[in-house]
Design an enzyme around this catalytic site. Structure first.
Site, PDB file in Angstrom:
ATOM      1  N   HIS A   1      25.914  34.302  23.040  1.00  0.00           N
ATOM      2  CA  HIS A   1      25.352  33.015  22.607  1.00  0.00           C
ATOM      3  C   HIS A   1      24.978  32.105  23.765  1.00  0.00           C
ATOM      4  CE1 HIS A   1      29.425  31.667  23.460  1.00  0.00           C
ATOM      5  NE2 HIS A   1      28.958  30.431  23.483  1.00  0.00           N
TER       6      HIS A   1
HETATM    7  C1  UD1 Z   1      28.768  25.281  21.964  1.00  0.00           C
HETATM    8  C2  UD1 Z   1      29.452  24.962  23.281  1.00  0.00           C
HETATM    9  C3  UD1 Z   1      29.840  26.256  23.968  1.00  0.00           C
HETATM   10  C4  UD1 Z   1      30.645  27.152  23.055  1.00  0.00           C
HETATM   11  C5  UD1 Z   1      29.868  27.365  21.776  1.00  0.00           C
HETATM   12  C6  UD1 Z   1      30.606  28.231  20.805  1.00  0.00           C
HETATM   13  C7  UD1 Z   1      28.702  22.972  24.495  1.00  0.00           C
HETATM   14  C8  UD1 Z   1      27.947  22.511  25.671  1.00  0.00           C
HETATM   15  N1  UD1 Z   1      28.562  24.257  24.187  1.00  0.00           N
HETATM   16  O1  UD1 Z   1      27.572  25.983  22.266  1.00  0.00           O
HETATM   17  O2  UD1 Z   1      30.620  25.964  25.098  1.00  0.00           O
HETATM   18  O3  UD1 Z   1      30.903  28.384  23.701  1.00  0.00           O
HETATM   19  O4  UD1 Z   1      29.622  26.095  21.187  1.00  0.00           O
HETATM   20  O5  UD1 Z   1      29.876  28.381  19.627  1.00  0.00           O
HETATM   21  O6  UD1 Z   1      29.393  22.192  23.889  1.00  0.00           O
HETATM   22  N2  UD1 Z   1      23.950  25.467  15.135  1.00  0.00           N
HETATM   23  C9  UD1 Z   1      23.977  25.759  13.800  1.00  0.00           C
HETATM   24  N3  UD1 Z   1      25.116  25.470  13.096  1.00  0.00           N
HETATM   25  C10 UD1 Z   1      26.204  24.924  13.672  1.00  0.00           C
HETATM   26  C11 UD1 Z   1      26.158  24.610  15.033  1.00  0.00           C
HETATM   27  C12 UD1 Z   1      25.038  24.900  15.765  1.00  0.00           C
HETATM   28  O7  UD1 Z   1      23.018  26.265  13.242  1.00  0.00           O
HETATM   29  O8  UD1 Z   1      27.200  24.690  12.968  1.00  0.00           O
HETATM   30  C13 UD1 Z   1      22.748  25.815  15.923  1.00  0.00           C
HETATM   31  C14 UD1 Z   1      21.850  24.635  16.190  1.00  0.00           C
HETATM   32  O9  UD1 Z   1      20.531  25.061  16.090  1.00  0.00           O
HETATM   33  C15 UD1 Z   1      22.140  24.266  17.630  1.00  0.00           C
HETATM   34  C16 UD1 Z   1      22.521  25.610  18.220  1.00  0.00           C
HETATM   35  O10 UD1 Z   1      23.152  26.339  17.170  1.00  0.00           O
HETATM   36  O11 UD1 Z   1      21.069  23.681  18.235  1.00  0.00           O
HETATM   37  C17 UD1 Z   1      23.478  25.484  19.369  1.00  0.00           C
HETATM   38  O12 UD1 Z   1      24.626  24.715  19.016  1.00  0.00           O
HETATM   39  P1  UD1 Z   1      25.320  23.739  20.079  1.00  0.00           P
HETATM   40  O13 UD1 Z   1      26.507  23.086  19.489  1.00  0.00           O
HETATM   41  O14 UD1 Z   1      24.300  22.897  20.722  1.00  0.00           O
HETATM   42  O15 UD1 Z   1      25.798  24.711  21.218  1.00  0.00           O
HETATM   43  P2  UD1 Z   1      26.430  26.159  21.172  1.00  0.00           P
HETATM   44  O16 UD1 Z   1      25.454  27.114  21.742  1.00  0.00           O
HETATM   45  O17 UD1 Z   1      27.040  26.468  19.847  1.00  0.00           O
END
Ligand code: UD1
Length: 371
Positions: A212
């Site tokens: 991821h």
């Molecule tokens: C975040 C953490 C990372 C951790 C990861 C575990 C930071 C900087 N990053 O990264 O350290 O390893 O979580 O998962 O805090 N999205 C959904 N549903 C959700 C959450 C996210 O669809 O419930 C999608 C959204 O499009 C979002 C993307 O996933 O833009 C990324 O989510 P985000 O929370 O920005 O970062 P992660 O890559 O999950």
């Protein structure tokens, strides 16, 4: 006697929930003399990224929900910071202390909001350093540790890093790894689910893959090369690949998803619950990942882990455990895969403080410091 001003535990994203759960339990068992409040920042909000963990880990529903949501780093951090500050200011009395865990944006945002209001903050899983400022989590770790009052470390490298940064030793306590508490607690229930068998997989007959990190999934060339590696692996062993929402979106956007779906030996899945994932990890021949937490969980389980990064903030998993950093060179990664499949791979040992009792040590530190 319970004192009126509570201790606030913050959880925001998937990797936080399994760290907070054992601390809440330990605070109850230790009869901590203050109320506990659980705040969910809403950084992760999908049922599969959040609710399932609360259910499986027996966590109380959050007392407060902040609706942090997704967005750019600045926007997400700012929203969580502002809404946590608003929550703190709305409390009848400021909390006695705030506990943040890990290295996600919510960790840094809530630590900042609290310290600026003069509320003591404890950071659990402090001191970890990848020494790679290109990683958003590294910025979160450095900033959080610089401002928190109590730094509770999960492995000895954390103590050494904090000492090198000039943090006074009285702010630092080695407590071990709270995430491994959850693993120890949940492993029997995870095994009892029989997830591999239900998927038609024999113990050690498959690999588990999680990806991821932006550095692996955001560039079409890199993600395409990783898909080719999975196809190569799938010629030897079934590959179970639960996809994080970010990864799923990129696989679709880069036109790679059909290739994976069409492959008979690659089992593409939605994100898994905690127990399903643990049950699969425990019986896997190997795990291929770019996660932080999974490097630690595989070491605790004694399962070979190849990490698709060139650095790790969790060096004990490499020096004492089952982890190897395979970096960018996917041919080198393949050589390691063969070592595992041919039984030539190292066997790991135990890491100090990863014993299922770290949260009890955290509870004692918090009670001593904040009673
Ligand atoms: C975040 C953490 C990372 C951790 C990861 C575990 C930071 C900087 N990053 O990264 O350290 O390893 O979580 O998962 O805090 N999205 C959904 N549903 C959700 C959450 C996210 O669809 O419930 C999608 C959204 O499009 C979002 C993307 O996933 O833009 C990324 O989510 P985000 O929370 O920005 O970062 P992660 O890559 O999950």
């Amino acid at each position: 006697m319970i004192e009126s001003s509570p201790v606030v535990f913050v959880a925001g994203a998937r990797p936080n929930f399994m760290k907070v759960a054992p601390m809440l339990r330990a605070m109850t068992s230790a009869a901590a003399p203050f109320e506990r409040v659980l705040v969910h920042t809403g950084q992760h909000y999908d049922a599969a990224m959040s609710d399932v963990f609360f259910r499986e880990l027996g966590m109380p529903a959050p007392d407060v929900h902040l609706n942090g949501g997704s967005g750019s780093h600045g926007a997400q951090t700012a929203r969580v910071l502002a809404s946590f500050e608003e929550y703190l200011l709305g409390c009848a009395a400021l909390p006695r202390g705030v506990v943040v865990v890990g290295d996600v944006n919510s960790t840094m945002a809530c630590a900042l909001a609290a310290v600026k209001l003069g509320v003591p903050v404890a950071h659990v899983e402090a001191g970890l350093r990848s020494f790679d400022r290109g990683m958003p989590e590294e910025i979160n770790r450095v900033v959080t540790d610089a401002i928190c009052d109590l730094l509770l470390t999960s492995e000895r490298a954390g103590d050494a890093n904090l000492a090198r940064e000039g943090i006074p030793p009285e702010r630092v306590r080695f407590v071990g790894n709270v995430m491994i508490d959850t693993l120890v607690h949940q492993l029997p229930a995870a095994r009892a689910l029989g997830v591999p068998a239900a998927m038609g997989l024999a113990p050690r007959g498959y690999a588990l893959v999680t990806l991821h990190r932006p550095s692996n999934v955001d560039e079409p060339a890199r993600l395409t090369a990783l898909v080719a590696l999975l196809e190569r692996l799938a010629a030897q062993r079934a590959v179970v690949f639960p996809t994080h929402p970010r990864t799923r979106e990129r696989l679709e956007r880069f036109g790679l998803i059909e290739r994976l779906r069409a492959h008979g030996a690659i089992l593409l899945r939605d994100p898994l619950g905690y127990r399903e994932n643990l049950g699969l990890m425990a019986d896997a021949a190997l795990v291929l990942t770019d996660s932080g937490g999974i490097q630690e969980e595989t070491t605790a389980l004694g399962v070979p882990c190849l990490t698709l990064r060139s650095n790790t903030e969790r060096p004990a998993t490499v020096t004492d455990g089952t982890n190897t950093l395979v970096g960018d060179d996917l041919d080198a990664a393949w050589a390691r895969v063969l070592e595992v499949l041919e039984g030539r791979y190292k066997r790991g040992g135990v890491v100090e403080g990863w014993d299922g009792h770290a949260a009890e040590r955290v509870a004692q530190v918090l009670i001593d410091a904040w009673r």
